[in-house]
Design a protein around this motif. Structure first.
Motif, mmCIF file in Angstrom:
data_model
loop_
_atom_site.group_PDB
_atom_site.id
_atom_site.type_symbol
_atom_site.label_atom_id
_atom_site.label_comp_id
_atom_site.label_asym_id
_atom_site.label_seq_id
_atom_site.Cartn_x
_atom_site.Cartn_y
_atom_site.Cartn_z
ATOM 1 N N TYR A 25 20.673 -57.350 44.733
ATOM 2 C CA TYR A 25 22.082 -57.555 45.048
ATOM 3 C C TYR A 25 22.870 -57.516 43.733
ATOM 4 O O TYR A 25 22.713 -58.378 42.865
ATOM 5 C CB TYR A 25 22.287 -58.897 45.746
ATOM 6 C CG TYR A 25 21.569 -58.993 47.075
ATOM 7 C CD1 TYR A 25 22.108 -58.417 48.224
ATOM 8 C CD2 TYR A 25 20.342 -59.652 47.178
ATOM 9 C CE1 TYR A 25 21.451 -58.495 49.444
ATOM 10 C CE2 TYR A 25 19.677 -59.739 48.398
ATOM 11 C CZ TYR A 25 20.241 -59.157 49.524
ATOM 12 O OH TYR A 25 19.580 -59.239 50.728
ATOM 13 N N GLY A 27 26.622 -57.249 41.678
ATOM 14 C CA GLY A 27 28.040 -57.549 41.807
ATOM 15 C C GLY A 27 28.292 -58.927 42.382
ATOM 16 O O GLY A 27 27.367 -59.665 42.732
ATOM 17 N N GLU A 28 29.573 -59.272 42.441
ATOM 18 C CA GLU A 28 29.996 -60.573 42.948
ATOM 19 C C GLU A 28 30.791 -60.401 44.235
ATOM 20 O O GLU A 28 31.334 -59.332 44.515
ATOM 21 C CB GLU A 28 30.863 -61.287 41.903
ATOM 22 C CG GLU A 28 30.129 -61.638 40.616
ATOM 23 C CD GLU A 28 31.024 -62.336 39.616
ATOM 24 O OE1 GLU A 28 30.651 -63.442 39.177
ATOM 25 O OE2 GLU A 28 32.095 -61.787 39.296
ATOM 26 N N GLU A 29 30.858 -61.471 45.005
ATOM 27 C CA GLU A 29 31.678 -61.458 46.215
ATOM 28 C C GLU A 29 33.130 -61.148 45.854
ATOM 29 O O GLU A 29 33.628 -61.639 44.833
ATOM 30 C CB GLU A 29 31.605 -62.835 46.907
ATOM 31 C CG GLU A 29 30.263 -63.142 47.532
ATOM 32 C CD GLU A 29 30.028 -62.372 48.830
ATOM 33 O OE1 GLU A 29 30.904 -61.556 49.218
ATOM 34 O OE2 GLU A 29 28.969 -62.579 49.432
ATOM 35 N N ILE A 32 29.639 -57.204 46.622
ATOM 36 C CA ILE A 32 28.191 -57.164 46.412
ATOM 37 C C ILE A 32 27.628 -55.909 47.073
ATOM 38 O O ILE A 32 27.963 -55.586 48.213
ATOM 39 C CB ILE A 32 27.522 -58.422 46.986
ATOM 40 C CG1 ILE A 32 27.971 -59.662 46.204
ATOM 41 C CG2 ILE A 32 26.000 -58.288 46.934
ATOM 42 C CD1 ILE A 32 27.406 -60.956 46.743
ATOM 43 N N ARG A 68 18.976 -60.826 42.020
ATOM 44 C CA ARG A 68 20.436 -60.944 42.108
ATOM 45 C C ARG A 68 21.027 -60.703 40.715
ATOM 46 O O ARG A 68 20.671 -61.385 39.756
ATOM 47 C CB ARG A 68 20.830 -62.325 42.632
ATOM 48 C CG ARG A 68 20.164 -62.667 43.961
ATOM 49 C CD ARG A 68 20.559 -64.042 44.478
ATOM 50 N NE ARG A 68 19.679 -64.449 45.566
ATOM 51 C CZ ARG A 68 19.823 -64.077 46.838
ATOM 52 N NH1 ARG A 68 20.837 -63.282 47.174
ATOM 53 N NH2 ARG A 68 18.975 -64.481 47.774
ATOM 54 N N PRO A 70 24.660 -60.607 39.627
ATOM 55 C CA PRO A 70 26.113 -60.707 39.844
ATOM 56 C C PRO A 70 26.940 -60.181 38.673
ATOM 57 O O PRO A 70 28.106 -59.824 38.845
ATOM 58 C CB PRO A 70 26.328 -62.212 40.039
ATOM 59 C CG PRO A 70 25.170 -62.862 39.354
ATOM 60 C CD PRO A 70 24.015 -61.930 39.558
ATOM 61 N N ASN A 71 26.341 -60.128 37.481
ATOM 62 C CA ASN A 71 27.081 -59.683 36.291
ATOM 63 C C ASN A 71 27.059 -58.168 36.100
ATOM 64 O O ASN A 71 27.644 -57.651 35.147
ATOM 65 C CB ASN A 71 26.518 -60.356 35.040
ATOM 66 C CG ASN A 71 25.037 -60.059 34.847
ATOM 67 O OD1 ASN A 71 24.290 -59.951 35.819
ATOM 68 N ND2 ASN A 71 24.609 -59.920 33.606
ATOM 69 N N SER A 73 27.986 -54.613 38.081
ATOM 70 C CA SER A 73 28.662 -54.086 39.265
ATOM 71 C C SER A 73 27.750 -53.137 40.034
ATOM 72 O O SER A 73 26.796 -52.573 39.485
ATOM 73 C CB SER A 73 29.939 -53.348 38.863
ATOM 74 O OG SER A 73 29.622 -52.124 38.208
#
Length: 421
Positions: A25, A27-29, A32, A68, A70-71, A73
């Protein structure tokens, strides 16, 4: 075309959704993106994934590895995943902002080869990164990697400017006027910049630029750097010439030519030199003996002569020396002609073509550039024992024909020793 490709087996290019055992996963909400991959391929391609998918670190759900990021894209991770499977990255499709994101991601994921290739592109096209608004968000690790590069196509004083701009961005509460800094401000700035200052090549920064652009930040500098500039003076980089009026412009142009930067584009490889006056004809004499007395055993020299009853300047650069009685070979010498001694833009340079006879030394003659033919009295540029000047290109010619007059008198001439700082 900026396309990077490694030698990856065709099997890697047959990536499909079948039999994957890793879900990633990125990216961030609310942005994502879900990706699927194969753990064996990820492990083969990166130490990061070997660690992330180890029994000590891996998160698993129903036998599926879960990662995951998140940092990173979704768009950047898609590029990286394609690289993992195909070994290819098409940088021509990158937007400027994506270079920084790609650098951060590949550095974190330990893809050093493609990261270094990306850095190579940035070194050649610095506006990709240094001119974007998000330059100030660059992690110290990435900035350090960039400042370590020899081929970064920026002048050193400009690199200093970018470093200061970045340092301020990490400390947004600090005044932009260093004289207003508190002791706490100084410590904060030092903590941010102290590991990066040693990567600045101060010996490629002139005293003038130092005094105007660096000296205000002297509280951030080491005693070694301060001592270095205390031993220089503002005149050290100027031509002590009575022939040239635009001394700073001619000095910069000659530096570019010596560094083989004929397009005025400087880089970190750009070496700085001081020019020390050895001889002025009107002061020391115009004959060959005076020339050798003052210029032999002095190493590299640059010669400038003002043609009588004209605006023209002629001269040349000898990276060797004038001692001896023979021809000397070099790939670095050149001759030049300026149509107007008051206009630095009127100059033409002729770099050596036939290097075997680039320089000719003759005991009682002055400087000779090119092969000397005693019968034809030919050379590319020469001063004889009586101070008479000529330019009758031999065949084959050692330098391009710049249309220097065949025979001419001069008002004055000067010889400068070229000393590496």
């Amino acid at each position: 075309m900026n396309t990077y490709q490694e030698d990856i087996t065709d099997d890697y290019q047959q990536y499909s959704e079948q039999d994957y055992n890793v879900t990633i996963y990125a990216g961030e909400e609310p942005n994502i993106t879900e990706f699927h991959a194969h753990s064996i391929i990820l492990r083969c391609r990166s130490q990061y994934f070997r660690t992330a998918l180890s029994s000590n670190w891996a998160e698993k759900e129903n036998g599926m590895y879960i990662l995951r990021k998140p940092n990173i894209s979704g768009k950047i991770f898609q590029i990286i995943l394609r690289y993992i499977y195909s070994g290819m990255v098409n940088f021509n499709k990158f937007e400027k902002i994506e270079y920084l994101e790609f650098l951060k991601a590949t550095d974190e994921l330990a893809f050093d080869k493609i990261r270094d290739y990306c850095i190579k592109i940035i070194c050649q096209e610095t506006e990709i990164l240094f001119e974007i608004e998000r330059f100030s968000t660059m992690p110290p690790r990435i900035l350090e990697l960039l400042l370590q590069q020899d081929k970064l196509e920026l002048e050193e004083i400009d690199i200093w400017g970018y470093l200061i701009r970045w340092t301020y961005a990490q400390n947004p509460t600090i005044e932009f006027e260093p004289s207003k800094w508190t002791e706490n401000d100084i410590e904060m700035m030092k903590d941010t910049i102290e590991n990066l200052i040693p990567l600045i090549r101060f010996d490629n920064i002139s005293y003038k630029d130092y005094f105007e652009k660096i000296n205000p930040y002297e509280k951030l500098l080491s005693k070694k750097i301060l001592r270095y500039y205390s031993n220089l003076n503002s005149e050290s980089s100027e031509l002590d010439s009575s022939i040239i009026t635009q001394k700073d412009l001619f000095y910069s142009l000659f530096l570019n030519w010596i560094n083989k930067k004929d397009n005025n584009q400087k880089s970190r490889k750009f070496l700085q030199y001081n020019f020390k006056l050895l001889l002025r004809g009107s002061r020391d004499g115009f004959d060959g003996n005076a020339f050798h007395y003052r210029c032999d055993n002095k190493g590299a020299t640059i010669i400038i002569a003002k043609i009588k009853d004209s605006k023209q300047l002629v001269g040349g650069y000898n990276p060797l020396d004038w001692k001896g009685r023979n021809s000397k070979s070099t790939t670095d010498s050149f001759i030049f002609l300026f149509d107007d001694h008051k206009d630095v833009n009127s100059g033409k340079i002729g770099r050596v073509i036939h290097t075997k006879h680039a320089i000719r030394c003759y005991n009682n003659w002055g400087p000779i550039f090119g092969a000397y033919n005693s019968l034809a009295m030919s050379n590319n540029l020469a001063m004889n024992q009586n101070g008479e000047w000529s330019s009758i290109p031999p065949i084959p010619s050692s330098y391009p024909d710049l249309n220097i007059p065949n025979k001419f008198e001069i008002d004055d001439y000067e010889v400068f020793q070229v000393i590496k700082k």
